[in-house]
Scaffold this active site. Sequence first.
Site, PDB file in Angstrom:
ATOM      1  N   TRP A 134      15.854  19.300  13.336  1.00  0.00           N
ATOM      2  CA  TRP A 134      16.906  18.308  13.566  1.00  0.00           C
ATOM      3  C   TRP A 134      17.909  18.206  12.429  1.00  0.00           C
ATOM      4  O   TRP A 134      18.892  17.479  12.547  1.00  0.00           O
ATOM      5  CB  TRP A 134      16.290  16.928  13.810  1.00  0.00           C
ATOM      6  CG  TRP A 134      15.256  16.495  12.797  1.00  0.00           C
ATOM      7  CD1 TRP A 134      13.902  16.573  12.946  1.00  0.00           C
ATOM      8  CD2 TRP A 134      15.476  15.934  11.501  1.00  0.00           C
ATOM      9  NE1 TRP A 134      13.262  16.100  11.812  1.00  0.00           N
ATOM     10  CE2 TRP A 134      14.207  15.699  10.905  1.00  0.00           C
ATOM     11  CE3 TRP A 134      16.616  15.599  10.750  1.00  0.00           C
ATOM     12  CZ2 TRP A 134      14.043  15.152   9.632  1.00  0.00           C
ATOM     13  CZ3 TRP A 134      16.452  15.063   9.476  1.00  0.00           C
ATOM     14  CH2 TRP A 134      15.189  14.837   8.941  1.00  0.00           C
ATOM     15  N   ASN A 135      17.707  18.901  11.327  1.00  0.00           N
ATOM     16  CA  ASN A 135      18.571  18.596  10.181  1.00  0.00           C
ATOM     17  C   ASN A 135      19.941  19.262  10.242  1.00  0.00           C
ATOM     18  O   ASN A 135      20.929  18.678   9.818  1.00  0.00           O
ATOM     19  CB  ASN A 135      17.852  18.880   8.855  1.00  0.00           C
ATOM     20  CG  ASN A 135      17.382  20.300   8.730  1.00  0.00           C
ATOM     21  OD1 ASN A 135      16.968  20.916   9.704  1.00  0.00           O
ATOM     22  ND2 ASN A 135      17.447  20.841   7.538  1.00  0.00           N
ATOM     23  N   LYS A 158      15.067  26.217  22.051  1.00  0.00           N
ATOM     24  CA  LYS A 158      14.802  24.779  22.179  1.00  0.00           C
ATOM     25  C   LYS A 158      15.195  24.068  20.885  1.00  0.00           C
ATOM     26  O   LYS A 158      14.491  24.163  19.879  1.00  0.00           O
ATOM     27  CB  LYS A 158      13.323  24.507  22.452  1.00  0.00           C
ATOM     28  CG  LYS A 158      13.101  23.037  22.824  1.00  0.00           C
ATOM     29  CD  LYS A 158      11.660  22.619  22.745  1.00  0.00           C
ATOM     30  CE  LYS A 158      11.199  22.340  21.344  1.00  0.00           C
ATOM     31  NZ  LYS A 158      11.896  21.201  20.693  1.00  0.00           N
ATOM     32  N   PRO A 159      16.298  23.311  20.928  1.00  0.00           N
ATOM     33  CA  PRO A 159      16.621  22.470  19.774  1.00  0.00           C
ATOM     34  C   PRO A 159      15.625  21.309  19.666  1.00  0.00           C
ATOM     35  O   PRO A 159      14.846  21.038  20.585  1.00  0.00           O
ATOM     36  CB  PRO A 159      18.031  21.954  20.097  1.00  0.00           C
ATOM     37  CG  PRO A 159      18.563  22.919  21.113  1.00  0.00           C
ATOM     38  CD  PRO A 159      17.367  23.337  21.921  1.00  0.00           C
ATOM     39  N   GLY A 208      11.217  24.940  10.892  1.00  0.00           N
ATOM     40  CA  GLY A 208      10.674  23.580  10.917  1.00  0.00           C
ATOM     41  C   GLY A 208       9.679  23.386   9.797  1.00  0.00           C
ATOM     42  O   GLY A 208       9.724  24.067   8.768  1.00  0.00           O
ATOM     43  N   SER A 209       8.759  22.466  10.011  1.00  0.00           N
ATOM     44  CA  SER A 209       7.823  22.082   8.956  1.00  0.00           C
ATOM     45  C   SER A 209       6.685  23.096   8.809  1.00  0.00           C
ATOM     46  O   SER A 209       6.384  23.852   9.737  1.00  0.00           O
ATOM     47  CB  SER A 209       7.236  20.713   9.286  1.00  0.00           C
ATOM     48  OG  SER A 209       6.515  20.796  10.496  1.00  0.00           O
ATOM     49  N   GLU A 230      10.605  29.999   9.217  1.00  0.00           N
ATOM     50  CA  GLU A 230      11.465  29.467   8.140  1.00  0.00           C
ATOM     51  C   GLU A 230      11.065  28.017   7.967  1.00  0.00           C
ATOM     52  O   GLU A 230      11.406  27.167   8.795  1.00  0.00           O
ATOM     53  CB  GLU A 230      12.947  29.578   8.535  1.00  0.00           C
ATOM     54  CG  GLU A 230      13.411  30.998   8.817  1.00  0.00           C
ATOM     55  CD  GLU A 230      13.640  31.815   7.553  1.00  0.00           C
ATOM     56  OE1 GLU A 230      13.647  31.225   6.449  1.00  0.00           O
ATOM     57  OE2 GLU A 230      13.789  33.043   7.660  1.00  0.00           O
ATOM     58  N   CYS A 264      16.461  22.222   3.941  1.00  0.00           N
ATOM     59  CA  CYS A 264      15.268  22.900   3.437  1.00  0.00           C
ATOM     60  C   CYS A 264      15.491  23.384   2.016  1.00  0.00           C
ATOM     61  O   CYS A 264      14.601  23.367   1.190  1.00  0.00           O
ATOM     62  CB  CYS A 264      14.913  24.072   4.346  1.00  0.00           C
ATOM     63  SG  CYS A 264      16.281  25.207   4.585  1.00  0.00           S
ATOM     64  N   GLU A 362       7.418  18.015   0.156  1.00  0.00           N
ATOM     65  CA  GLU A 362       8.822  17.999   0.547  1.00  0.00           C
ATOM     66  C   GLU A 362       9.245  16.551   0.806  1.00  0.00           C
ATOM     67  O   GLU A 362       8.551  15.809   1.494  1.00  0.00           O
ATOM     68  CB  GLU A 362       9.007  18.836   1.814  1.00  0.00           C
ATOM     69  CG  GLU A 362      10.455  19.022   2.178  1.00  0.00           C
ATOM     70  CD  GLU A 362      10.623  19.919   3.403  1.00  0.00           C
ATOM     71  OE1 GLU A 362       9.964  19.658   4.424  1.00  0.00           O
ATOM     72  OE2 GLU A 362      11.416  20.872   3.341  1.00  0.00           O
TER      73      GLU A 362
END
Length: 474
Positions: A134-135, A158-159, A208-209, A230, A264, A362
Amino acid sequence: MTQRISVRNPRTGRPDYEITALDAAAVTRIADRLRAAQPAWAARPVEQRIAVLAAFKEAVIRRREELVRLLEADTGRHQVSLIEVDAVLSGIDRASGFAAEVFAPASLVATGDPAVRTGGDLVAYPVVAAISPWNFPLQLSLIDAVPALLAGSAVILKPSEMTPRFIPALRECIGEAADLADVFAVVEGDGATGAAMIEAADAVCFTGSVRTGRAVARSAAERFIPAFLELGGKDPAVVTASADLDSAASAILWGSTINSGHACMSIERVYVDRGVVEEFVDTLVAKAERVRLALPAPADGDIGPIITSAQTDTIREQLDDAVARGARVRTGGRIELIDGGSYLRPTVLTEVDHSMRLMREETFGPIIPVMAYDGVDEAVALANDTEFGLSAAVFAGTAEEALSIAHRIDAGGISVNDVCLTGMVPEAEKNSFKMSGLGGSRMGRPSVQRFLRRRALLVRETAGPRPWYYDTAE
Ligand code: NAD
């Protein structure tokens, strides 16, 4: 069964949008349709795929204002939404250039065996699943999808369910580029939809995470499909005594707080030579206090709201933990609730150490913890004392001095006398180290090559000594 998901507005804190999350059966149907169309797409000369992506780019340009408005609604920030759309446009051009290089005609070449020549086909993975966070909702949705399409793959994207308002406009852009909709589908959904995509695809690109990345890697491993991951970061910046402190402070302030720290590759830890640390902190604090919140309208200031409520909780917990363990807040430090949105002004902390969560985990918020070091060996040890290895920055009086430190930092991309260059220079190939990711570079030519398998063709040209049984008629 499809499911309705309501979406929170980051500026009001209220849900004001809904998506329909696709279930596994719907995902499979879409993947089947894409798989059927993909061979014809891959069979086209690369110039044709480049032309279709150029038409898509023109459609994005026509809808630029609409996309910016929707991204602004998704994220609550304006300036970065403009940057995102422009990054997508230049990204299409750069990836098209890489694709042209990758598919440059090649003939069979000699091998160590004088009677055998070799060459190869590039065979695209049929269906690539791209799953994004989402960033930077639009940019990170297209950063893998575009090179995969240029390679000849079909893509199901898929966002994030947190920032999906731009999806209908993105679909319109796809629909305006001839035939692109046959091989590029954008779906709405949450983690369950993402998990179903991995079951239906031939390769997966995930941004993502670390936590979700691990689940994605496991599912991909079960299916023997490649996973390009990533993931998160905890990027350090090292500032030596010879650095231009004013410029280092400006760069680090921007690199830590741009997009409210939701990047990130944002700078999340700063190590400064003890001899200059107080001067650096004073300069940094003075600059940080000039940064404005983007209020009352998104276009008004510098940094917008914290985009998700879960991230607000993480940032608050890390701040509380640091302060409880002795960190000193030099500016900022308080999450403000304004009209339903959560905001944090640039926050500078000193007296921090690695026992604190915000020096290890993070944060993804506009927080700049500054720690003094004695000697370069200690700076390098502190920078490397992390499970992450995404990127880093080094500031020193000369590039040579900075590079001598950069070579020792265990991360996939180091900016010298600047920050976050890894995200802005698509030519610079890089891998994510340690827990920050897995797989080929998403920058440079490998951004396209990742989606291509090599089929070696080996041609015996002449008669000669061969290892076969009964090679002659006698
Ligand atoms: P997240 O892991 O919560 O979600 C990312 C995406 O994965 C979403 O679209 C989500 O719906 C989907 N998802 C959730 N569970 C899934 C599952 N089991 N299978 C498949 N998909 C699933 O991450 P986030 O909170 O949206 O994003 C923030 C994280 O992204 C941060 O850690 C940040 O560092 C990282 N990030 C990394 C990069 C990079 O390039 N390295 C860039 C931006 C963000």
